[in-house]
Design an enzyme around this catalytic site. Structure first.
Site, PDB file in Angstrom:
ATOM      1  N   ASP B  59       0.820  -1.214   0.000  1.00  0.00           N
ATOM      2  CA  ASP B  59       0.000   0.000   0.000  1.00  0.00           C
ATOM      3  C   ASP B  59       0.854   1.263   0.000  1.00  0.00           C
ATOM      4  OD1 ASP B  59       1.076  -0.080   2.502  1.00  0.00           O
ATOM      5  OD2 ASP B  59      -0.828  -0.004   3.600  1.00  0.00           O
ATOM      6  N   HIS B 259       8.353  -3.174  -4.035  1.00  0.00           N
ATOM      7  CA  HIS B 259       7.805  -3.720  -2.793  1.00  0.00           C
ATOM      8  C   HIS B 259       8.863  -4.291  -1.840  1.00  0.00           C
ATOM      9  CE1 HIS B 259       4.702  -5.166  -0.180  1.00  0.00           C
ATOM     10  NE2 HIS B 259       5.222  -6.381  -0.190  1.00  0.00           N
TER      11      HIS B 259
END
Lengths: 161, 266
Positions: B59, B259
């Protein structure tokens, strides 16, 4: 963003309440120049008077900002609109919605009501012309059901004004 | 574009902020179908050194969230009180940095208090002490997890601004923004992804070394495959940092383009 519906209708969390009380004290000690908080007993909705800065297109004019705080302020941005009649400005719609990145995607808990006010005044002061955004009518029509500006997907393509 | 980011957001919701510890074989399983031989080879190499992975939600907060969990879990397991005292001193220094930079106290104090509370609770032997299970639970609870992430964002922003001359050239390599604009738009808002600038600043500010292991499709010209890593070692000169002697980082993160997850050595 994370909140699909206007979370401002939910009451403030304890953290939000504490934070706002501290912001209010700080505001009273040190209000941003050109702004006046209209005192009410509602911590969750602030109404703030804005005076156009001297030497700008809005000199001598007074407008009103309405700031609604969500349950999880300051993790979530407050909803900030002008109470109509809103100033004529290329980034301000006639229903009072304001196209300014820090009110939406670029909001950070490091900001305050006071820093928002300063950004809005600076946006007004740098306006080259008193006019509405090109898509004003279409946008305002789309908002007729009382949609919050926080549900709009904003495009911030112009950082000069 | 908008639709794509909406889909990504929806996908991200399916993964908790911090996942369960999984054997490293689950990483290989992810690529079995796609079948990049380079990646599979690299994962094999990784599995010689690392036993497990803990995934975090994609996120935009994954670096800070991974750091939060890995750090608190390390303290919980090591019960290293000297490290807790050392980091507390650095946190107080970060507080003074923000004050000097002109941040109103009320904007950051709640975030600092919440982090210090978590730090306190992983030390055993008091009424507030928590278990590993409870740490996982809190890390998945938005009202704790996001506040700690935001604490790290304040610390990172303060460090970058304090040493703006040092960080400026790195920031110019990423964007045309000034140091101030970079902090306002790429560090302080939640959900903004982290780069080496953020990692360097956080590591320096807290005096905590961080190892980042890179997993991507790159290979050497001669076709041989190796897994690269980079150690972010806190600079000496910051008070109470470990100094820049070779320290073995106790936090290891796995970076795949875009990520970060947590890795566990064998």
């Amino acid at each position: 963003m994370t909140s699909p519906s206007p979370s401002s209708r939910k009451s403030l969390s304890k953290i939000a309440c504490n934070r706002l009380q501290k912001e209010l004290v700080e505001w009273e000690l040190n209000p941003p120049a050109g702004f006046k908080h209209k005192v009410t007993d509602n911590l969750q909705r602030w109404v703030i008077e804005v005076n156009g800065a001297p030497g700008t297109l809005y000199a001598g004019e007074t407008y009103q900002l309405q700031v609604d705080f969500p349950e999880h302020y300051p993790m979530e941005a407050p909803q900030v609109i002008f109470i109509p009649p809103a100033p004529l400005h290329p980034h301000i719609y006639s229903n009072g919605h304001i196209c300014l990145d820090i009110l939406y995607d670029s909001w950070s808990p490091a900001m305050t009501v006071s820093s928002i006010c300063i950004s809005i005044l600076s946006m007004l002061s740098s306006s080259p012309a008193k006019q509405r955004p090109a898509d004003n009518d279409r946008y305002v029509k789309n908002c007729r059901n009382g949609r919050s500006p926080k549900e709009t997907r904003w495009w911030f393509h112009d950082d000069k004004v | 574009m908008q639709q794509q980011s909406a889909i990504q957001a929806e996908e991200a919701e399916k993964i908790p902020f911090v996942g369960d510890k999984e054997p490293l074989s689950s990483l290989a399983a992810e690529y079995k179908a796609g079948g990049s031989p380079v990646l599979l080879e690299k994962i094999k190499i990784l599995s010689e050194q690392y036993a497990a992975i803990r995934r975090t939600r994609g996120d935009g907060n994954c670096f800070f969230r991974s750091f939060m969990f890995a750090y608190l879990e390390h303290i919980l397991e090591s019960q290293d009180r000297a490290e807790v005292d050392r980091v507390r001193a650095n946190v107080e220094e970060c507080r003074r940095t923000l004050q000097k930079l002109g941040y109103p106290e009320f904007t950051f104090e709640d975030f600092f208090a919440l982090f210090l509370e978590q730090l306190e609770s992983v030390i055993q032997g008091s009424e507030a002490s928590i278990s590993d299970e409870e740490l996982v639970k809190r890390s998945r609870d938005q009202s704790v997890s996001d506040y700690v992430v935001m604490f790290f964002r304040f610390v990172t922003s303060g460090e970058i601004r304090k040493r703006s001359e040092f960080f400026e050239p790195f920031i110019l390599g990423l964007t045309s923004a000034s140091v101030e604009q970079f902090c306002k738009s790429a560090v302080e808002p939640m959900g903004e992804e982290s780069d080496h600038v953020h990692i360097t600043a956080l590591s320096d500010a807290l005096g905590v070394p961080i190892r980042v292991v890179y997993l991507d499709r790159s290979s050497c010209d001669n076709g041989s495959v190796s897994v690269n890593h980079h150690d972010f070692t806190p600079v000496a000169g910051n008070n109470n940092s470990g100094g820049s002697e070779a320290v073995n980082p106790f936090i290891t993160l796995l970076y795949r383009p875009g990520h970060y997850d947590i890795l566990y050595p064998k």
